[in-house]
Structures are given as C-alpha cells and as structure tokens.
Design an enzyme around this catalytic site. Structure first.
Site, short mmCIF file in Angstrom:
data_model
loop_
_atom_site.label_atom_id
_atom_site.label_comp_id
_atom_site.label_asym_id
_atom_site.label_seq_id
_atom_site.Cartn_x
_atom_site.Cartn_y
_atom_site.Cartn_z
N CYS A 1 -28.08 -87.90 -30.18
CA CYS A 1 -28.36 -89.17 -30.44
C CYS A 1 -29.81 -89.69 -29.63
O CYS A 1 -30.21 -90.61 -29.74
CB CYS A 1 -27.10 -90.11 -30.03
SG CYS A 1 -26.90 -90.13 -28.58
N CYS B 1 -20.51 -88.20 -27.04
CA CYS B 1 -21.00 -89.06 -26.18
C CYS B 1 -20.45 -88.91 -24.54
O CYS B 1 -21.00 -89.17 -23.58
CB CYS B 1 -20.64 -90.56 -26.40
SG CYS B 1 -20.81 -91.02 -27.98
FE1 FES Z 1 -25.49 -91.68 -27.75
FE2 FES Z 1 -22.95 -92.17 -27.59
S1 FES Z 1 -24.28 -92.65 -29.29
S2 FES Z 1 -24.29 -91.37 -26.18
#
Ligand code: FES
Length: 127
Positions: A33, A102
């Site tokens: 992400c 995450c």
């Molecule tokens: Fe990036 Fe959780 S969406 S660390």
C-alpha cells in the site's frame, strides 16, 4: 470487522513519537500500500528500555505499531527479534485477512531497529 482491541489501540495508541537520540531506528515501507512506519529504540543491558513509533498508515498499521511497542518494551533484543506479525495480530484479537499485510510493517520495523542497533554497536567496536 475490527476487534475492540484494534479500535482501542487505534484511538489511543501507546508510545507514539520519536526518540531523537535513539540507539536503533527501523524504517520500512509496505510494498502493498505504500504506507511507512518508523520504530525507535533505546537499549540498555541488551534490553529494549524505551520504544516509540511513527506511522504514516492505516488504522490497522497504527494499532499494530502500538501493540508491538507494548510487546517489545522490556524484552531482550533476541526476544524482540522473535516477535512475529502473527503475535501482534493475535494480541489484537485478530485482524481482517485483507489487513494482515499491515501487521508486516510493525514486526519488520521492530526487527530493523534491532539490526540497526547491532550494526551501530559493531561499528563502534571496530572503531
Ligand atoms: Fe497500508 Fe495498512 S493499508 S499499512
């Protein structure tokens, strides 16, 4: 979808901030992400004496950072290296499966901080 523990750590994260004279710093980016986390440690007698984090990321990343600082504080460096992302997720009563990535950040950043500390020690010893 988030456990009460995740929400609680997200709303009230522990050990937030930066240690300016840290003995080790671990910074990692999440390839999934693009979020980024930094963990700062102070080491005394081979144990994590103080720990803080800065996370530019989602709520799950903040909750896992907060939890890992609690898990790692007071632990020996070897014990800290053994903390896995699953340990963190378990302590938070689980994370939704799409959010498991995450929790990588927290465990990786902690391990990097310990490695950074050890690297600095080596340099110190070798002059
Ligand atoms: Fe990036 Fe959780 S969406 S660390």
């Amino acid at each position: 979808m988030y456990s009460e523990k995740v929400m609680e750590h997200f709303r009230n994260p522990r050990n937030v901030g930066e240690i300016p004279d840290a003995d080790g710093v671990g910074t990692v980016g999440n390839p999934v992400c693009g979020d980024v986390m930094a963990i700062y440690i102070k080491v005394k007698d081979n144990h994590i004496n103080d720990i803080k984090f800065k996370t530019f990321g989602c709520g799950a990343a903040i909750a896992t950072s907060s939890m890992i600082t609690e898990l790692a504080k007071g632990k020996s460096l070897d014990e800290a290296l053994k903390i896995t992302r699953n340990d963190v997720a378990d302590k938070l009563d689980g994370l939704p499966s799409i959010k498991m990535h995450c929790s990588n950040l927290a465990a990786d950043a902690l391990h990097e901080a310990v490695k950074d500390y050890r690297k600095r020690q080596e340099k110190h010893q070798n002059g």
